[in-house]
Design a protein around this motif. Structure first.
Motif, PDB file in Angstrom:
ATOM      1  N   ALA A 100      37.232  62.648  51.310  1.00  0.00           N
ATOM      2  CA  ALA A 100      36.278  63.450  50.489  1.00  0.00           C
ATOM      3  C   ALA A 100      36.096  62.570  49.436  1.00  0.00           C
ATOM      4  O   ALA A 100      35.011  62.760  48.666  1.00  0.00           O
ATOM      5  CB  ALA A 100      36.660  64.829  50.386  1.00  0.00           C
ATOM      6  N   ALA A 101      36.816  61.579  49.069  1.00  0.00           N
ATOM      7  CA  ALA A 101      36.707  60.972  47.822  1.00  0.00           C
ATOM      8  C   ALA A 101      35.634  59.768  47.985  1.00  0.00           C
ATOM      9  O   ALA A 101      35.586  59.065  48.977  1.00  0.00           O
ATOM     10  CB  ALA A 101      37.897  60.449  46.973  1.00  0.00           C
ATOM     11  N   ARG A 124      35.540  63.876  38.588  1.00  0.00           N
ATOM     12  CA  ARG A 124      33.890  63.544  39.537  1.00  0.00           C
ATOM     13  C   ARG A 124      33.526  62.240  38.607  1.00  0.00           C
ATOM     14  O   ARG A 124      32.989  61.254  39.578  1.00  0.00           O
ATOM     15  CB  ARG A 124      32.946  64.580  39.403  1.00  0.00           C
ATOM     16  CG  ARG A 124      31.921  64.158  40.195  1.00  0.00           C
ATOM     17  CD  ARG A 124      30.722  65.510  40.353  1.00  0.00           C
ATOM     18  NE  ARG A 124      31.589  66.569  40.918  1.00  0.00           N
ATOM     19  CZ  ARG A 124      31.995  67.926  40.431  1.00  0.00           C
ATOM     20  NH1 ARG A 124      31.773  68.066  39.172  1.00  0.00           N
ATOM     21  NH2 ARG A 124      32.344  68.813  41.267  1.00  0.00           N
ATOM     22  N   ASP A 125      33.545  62.238  37.169  1.00  0.00           N
ATOM     23  CA  ASP A 125      33.074  60.715  36.750  1.00  0.00           C
ATOM     24  C   ASP A 125      34.118  59.607  37.270  1.00  0.00           C
ATOM     25  O   ASP A 125      33.421  58.631  37.526  1.00  0.00           O
ATOM     26  CB  ASP A 125      33.072  61.018  35.232  1.00  0.00           C
ATOM     27  CG  ASP A 125      31.837  62.015  34.788  1.00  0.00           C
ATOM     28  OD1 ASP A 125      30.863  62.269  35.494  1.00  0.00           O
ATOM     29  OD2 ASP A 125      32.129  62.662  33.762  1.00  0.00           O
ATOM     30  N   ASP A 126      35.312  59.740  37.208  1.00  0.00           N
ATOM     31  CA  ASP A 126      36.241  58.794  37.679  1.00  0.00           C
ATOM     32  C   ASP A 126      35.815  58.301  38.830  1.00  0.00           C
ATOM     33  O   ASP A 126      35.889  57.059  39.295  1.00  0.00           O
ATOM     34  CB  ASP A 126      37.515  59.363  37.475  1.00  0.00           C
ATOM     35  CG  ASP A 126      38.180  59.716  36.157  1.00  0.00           C
ATOM     36  OD1 ASP A 126      37.337  59.329  35.052  1.00  0.00           O
ATOM     37  OD2 ASP A 126      39.142  60.508  35.890  1.00  0.00           O
ATOM     38  N   TRP A 166      42.717  60.067  44.410  1.00  0.00           N
ATOM     39  CA  TRP A 166      41.311  60.389  44.632  1.00  0.00           C
ATOM     40  C   TRP A 166      41.249  61.914  44.173  1.00  0.00           C
ATOM     41  O   TRP A 166      41.996  62.636  43.810  1.00  0.00           O
ATOM     42  CB  TRP A 166      41.673  60.773  46.107  1.00  0.00           C
ATOM     43  CG  TRP A 166      41.724  59.573  46.982  1.00  0.00           C
ATOM     44  CD1 TRP A 166      41.109  58.584  47.164  1.00  0.00           C
ATOM     45  CD2 TRP A 166      43.056  59.094  47.690  1.00  0.00           C
ATOM     46  NE1 TRP A 166      41.691  57.423  47.824  1.00  0.00           N
ATOM     47  CE2 TRP A 166      42.860  57.941  48.337  1.00  0.00           C
ATOM     48  CE3 TRP A 166      44.437  59.789  47.986  1.00  0.00           C
ATOM     49  CZ2 TRP A 166      43.708  57.279  49.109  1.00  0.00           C
ATOM     50  CZ3 TRP A 166      45.215  59.263  48.666  1.00  0.00           C
ATOM     51  CH2 TRP A 166      45.142  57.924  49.235  1.00  0.00           C
ATOM     52  N   ASN A 167      39.729  62.009  43.819  1.00  0.00           N
ATOM     53  CA  ASN A 167      39.174  63.244  43.204  1.00  0.00           C
ATOM     54  C   ASN A 167      39.274  64.307  44.406  1.00  0.00           C
ATOM     55  O   ASN A 167      38.643  64.322  45.299  1.00  0.00           O
ATOM     56  CB  ASN A 167      37.893  62.943  42.703  1.00  0.00           C
ATOM     57  CG  ASN A 167      37.169  64.019  42.360  1.00  0.00           C
ATOM     58  OD1 ASN A 167      35.881  64.540  42.887  1.00  0.00           O
ATOM     59  ND2 ASN A 167      37.580  64.938  41.529  1.00  0.00           N
ATOM     60  N   PRO A 168      40.014  65.267  43.961  1.00  0.00           N
ATOM     61  CA  PRO A 168      39.835  66.586  44.997  1.00  0.00           C
ATOM     62  C   PRO A 168      38.662  67.203  44.950  1.00  0.00           C
ATOM     63  O   PRO A 168      37.869  67.156  43.895  1.00  0.00           O
ATOM     64  CB  PRO A 168      40.870  67.702  44.330  1.00  0.00           C
ATOM     65  CG  PRO A 168      41.868  66.573  43.493  1.00  0.00           C
ATOM     66  CD  PRO A 168      40.899  65.477  42.798  1.00  0.00           C
ATOM     67  N   PRO A 169      38.065  67.820  45.826  1.00  0.00           N
ATOM     68  CA  PRO A 169      36.846  68.488  46.268  1.00  0.00           C
ATOM     69  C   PRO A 169      36.677  69.569  45.112  1.00  0.00           C
ATOM     70  O   PRO A 169      37.736  70.264  44.736  1.00  0.00           O
ATOM     71  CB  PRO A 169      36.870  68.902  47.553  1.00  0.00           C
ATOM     72  CG  PRO A 169      37.821  68.365  48.388  1.00  0.00           C
ATOM     73  CD  PRO A 169      38.958  67.852  47.353  1.00  0.00           C
ATOM     74  N   GLN A 170      35.324  69.680  44.422  1.00  0.00           N
ATOM     75  CA  GLN A 170      35.073  70.681  43.735  1.00  0.00           C
ATOM     76  C   GLN A 170      35.951  70.377  42.244  1.00  0.00           C
ATOM     77  O   GLN A 170      36.113  71.444  41.402  1.00  0.00           O
ATOM     78  CB  GLN A 170      35.159  71.948  43.930  1.00  0.00           C
ATOM     79  CG  GLN A 170      34.389  72.081  45.530  1.00  0.00           C
ATOM     80  CD  GLN A 170      33.084  71.880  45.296  1.00  0.00           C
ATOM     81  OE1 GLN A 170      32.422  72.139  44.141  1.00  0.00           O
ATOM     82  NE2 GLN A 170      32.452  71.266  46.038  1.00  0.00           N
ATOM     83  N   ARG A 172      38.982  70.479  42.001  1.00  0.00           N
ATOM     84  CA  ARG A 172      40.051  71.354  41.844  1.00  0.00           C
ATOM     85  C   ARG A 172      41.433  70.677  41.577  1.00  0.00           C
ATOM     86  O   ARG A 172      41.528  69.323  41.468  1.00  0.00           O
ATOM     87  CB  ARG A 172      40.200  72.013  43.204  1.00  0.00           C
ATOM     88  CG  ARG A 172      40.711  71.233  44.363  1.00  0.00           C
ATOM     89  CD  ARG A 172      40.969  72.144  45.732  1.00  0.00           C
ATOM     90  NE  ARG A 172      41.217  71.159  46.655  1.00  0.00           N
ATOM     91  CZ  ARG A 172      42.448  70.545  47.021  1.00  0.00           C
ATOM     92  NH1 ARG A 172      43.309  70.550  46.110  1.00  0.00           N
ATOM     93  NH2 ARG A 172      42.454  69.845  47.950  1.00  0.00           N
ATOM     94  N   ASP A 173      42.530  71.364  41.113  1.00  0.00           N
ATOM     95  CA  ASP A 173      43.921  70.611  41.012  1.00  0.00           C
ATOM     96  C   ASP A 173      44.394  70.399  42.311  1.00  0.00           C
ATOM     97  O   ASP A 173      44.098  71.186  43.424  1.00  0.00           O
ATOM     98  CB  ASP A 173      44.688  71.761  40.021  1.00  0.00           C
ATOM     99  CG  ASP A 173      44.272  71.765  38.951  1.00  0.00           C
ATOM    100  OD1 ASP A 173      43.491  70.876  38.142  1.00  0.00           O
ATOM    101  OD2 ASP A 173      44.558  73.062  38.388  1.00  0.00           O
ATOM    102  N   PRO A 174      44.958  69.394  42.243  1.00  0.00           N
ATOM    103  CA  PRO A 174      45.856  68.886  43.625  1.00  0.00           C
ATOM    104  C   PRO A 174      46.669  70.311  44.023  1.00  0.00           C
ATOM    105  O   PRO A 174      47.447  70.667  43.104  1.00  0.00           O
ATOM    106  CB  PRO A 174      46.330  67.799  43.338  1.00  0.00           C
ATOM    107  CG  PRO A 174      45.772  66.952  42.249  1.00  0.00           C
ATOM    108  CD  PRO A 174      45.375  68.243  41.444  1.00  0.00           C
ATOM    109  N   ASN A 175      46.886  70.124  45.260  1.00  0.00           N
ATOM    110  CA  ASN A 175      47.962  71.488  45.713  1.00  0.00           C
ATOM    111  C   ASN A 175      49.382  70.802  45.690  1.00  0.00           C
ATOM    112  O   ASN A 175      49.560  69.431  45.594  1.00  0.00           O
ATOM    113  CB  ASN A 175      47.616  72.238  46.936  1.00  0.00           C
ATOM    114  CG  ASN A 175      47.540  70.976  48.067  1.00  0.00           C
ATOM    115  OD1 ASN A 175      48.573  70.269  48.213  1.00  0.00           O
ATOM    116  ND2 ASN A 175      46.498  71.437  48.931  1.00  0.00           N
ATOM    117  N   ALA A 176      50.461  71.513  45.986  1.00  0.00           N
ATOM    118  CA  ALA A 176      51.812  70.841  46.003  1.00  0.00           C
ATOM    119  C   ALA A 176      52.124  70.029  47.015  1.00  0.00           C
ATOM    120  O   ALA A 176      52.889  69.106  46.790  1.00  0.00           O
ATOM    121  CB  ALA A 176      52.726  72.237  46.015  1.00  0.00           C
ATOM    122  N   ASP A 177      51.579  70.164  48.281  1.00  0.00           N
ATOM    123  CA  ASP A 177      51.889  69.188  49.502  1.00  0.00           C
ATOM    124  C   ASP A 177      51.117  67.895  49.004  1.00  0.00           C
ATOM    125  O   ASP A 177      51.725  66.843  49.172  1.00  0.00           O
ATOM    126  CB  ASP A 177      51.010  69.777  50.779  1.00  0.00           C
ATOM    127  CG  ASP A 177      51.905  71.032  51.130  1.00  0.00           C
ATOM    128  OD1 ASP A 177      53.157  71.247  50.644  1.00  0.00           O
ATOM    129  OD2 ASP A 177      51.260  71.783  51.980  1.00  0.00           O
TER     130      ASP A 177
END
Length: 268
Positions: A100-101, A124-126, A166-170, A172-177
């Motif tokens: 997605a990134a 998103r800017d990064d 990688w930038n998570p969608p929207q 959001r914070d990365p999840n634990a996995d």
């Protein structure tokens, strides 16, 4: 049926009855079914088992799942320098965030610097720029570092890397996995960069390396981060993105920067 009926006429009538669903022949005389003796049919003789047992039905087996954390660990440990680590992260397909990134955001600043910032996941800017701390967050970070004589380049540079590239969608914070999967790369990144001090800039780095969260409680408190056999001093700090949304926290951020400055003076 009349005995003189022609063969073809009889066959045509029989075919028509079959098409109509007739499955039983009816006699010329009616049968009183109630007057018949109630006789149970004899049980069928059991069939002798075949001499050869039938083969069990084939069962489709799913392909074994790849342990992505183990795969990440192997790929990270195989990297002998930062360029090799970047290539290994770019080739790693275990994390869905990659698809997605736009770009892999590997690092920022100057490699080999004594101070290493571990940042949250790229925003998103990064992602658009392909570099860490782009846009407004980068401008604020530069002001923060300059206030204590540091910078992303120059005579007293810092080095920086995100918890994952990688930038998570929207945003959001990365999840634990996702964090657990990419942790081997982060740990290897720190080992290869060989800093003397870590800045854990945001909740993500604190969760990844300290297994703790809550920056209002953690910020400014010195701790140690264990990377392999090495123990590195680390200070949690508010991320520039947080300070942009909550300017009242800048006072605490300034206090943390002064603590970092004093610690670096002691190291020199």
């Amino acid at each position: 049926m009349e005995s003189g009926m022609e063969y073809w006429t009889a066959k045509a009538l029989l075919d028509w009855q079959v098409e109509m669903g007739v499955d039983e022949a009816i006699g010329d005389d009616p049968v009183d079914r109630y007057a018949l003796q109630d006789v149970k049919p004899a049980p069928k003789a059991a069939q002798a088992p075949s001499t050869l047992p039938s083969a069990p039905p084939a069962v489709a087996t799913a392909a074994p799942e790849i342990n992505q954390i183990s795969a990440a660990n192997n790929a990270a440990n195989a990297a002998q320098d930062l360029a090799g680590l970047r290539a290994a992260m770019g080739a790693f397909e275990g994390c869905a965030l990659k698809a997605a990134a736009r770009n892999l955001v590997f690092s920022g600043g100057t490699a080999g610097a004594p101070v290493m910032i571990i940042a949250d996941a790229p925003d998103r800017d990064d992602d658009r720029a392909g570099e860490l701390f782009a846009g407004r967050t980068g401008a604020l970070l530069d002001k923060m570092l300059a206030a204590i004589g540091l910078g992303r380049s120059g005579d007293a540079p810092i080095y920086a890397a995100p918890v994952l590239p990688w930038n998570p969608p929207q945003n959001r914070d990365p999840n634990a996995d996702e964090m657990a999967m990419m942790l081997p790369f982060l740990q290897r990144h720190i080992t290869l960069a060989a800093p003397k001090v870590l800045i854990l800039m945001g909740n993500g780095p604190c969760q990844a390396l300290l297994n703790k969260s809550g920056m209002t409680r953690l910020h400014g408190g010195w701790t140690d981060v264990q990377i392999g056999s090495a123990s590195l001093p680390a200070i949690p700090m508010f991320a520039p993105s947080y300070l942009l949304t909550k300017p009242s926290a800048k006072r605490d951020a300034w206090s943390d920067l002064l603590s970092l400055k004093a610690h670096l003076k002691d190291l020199s």
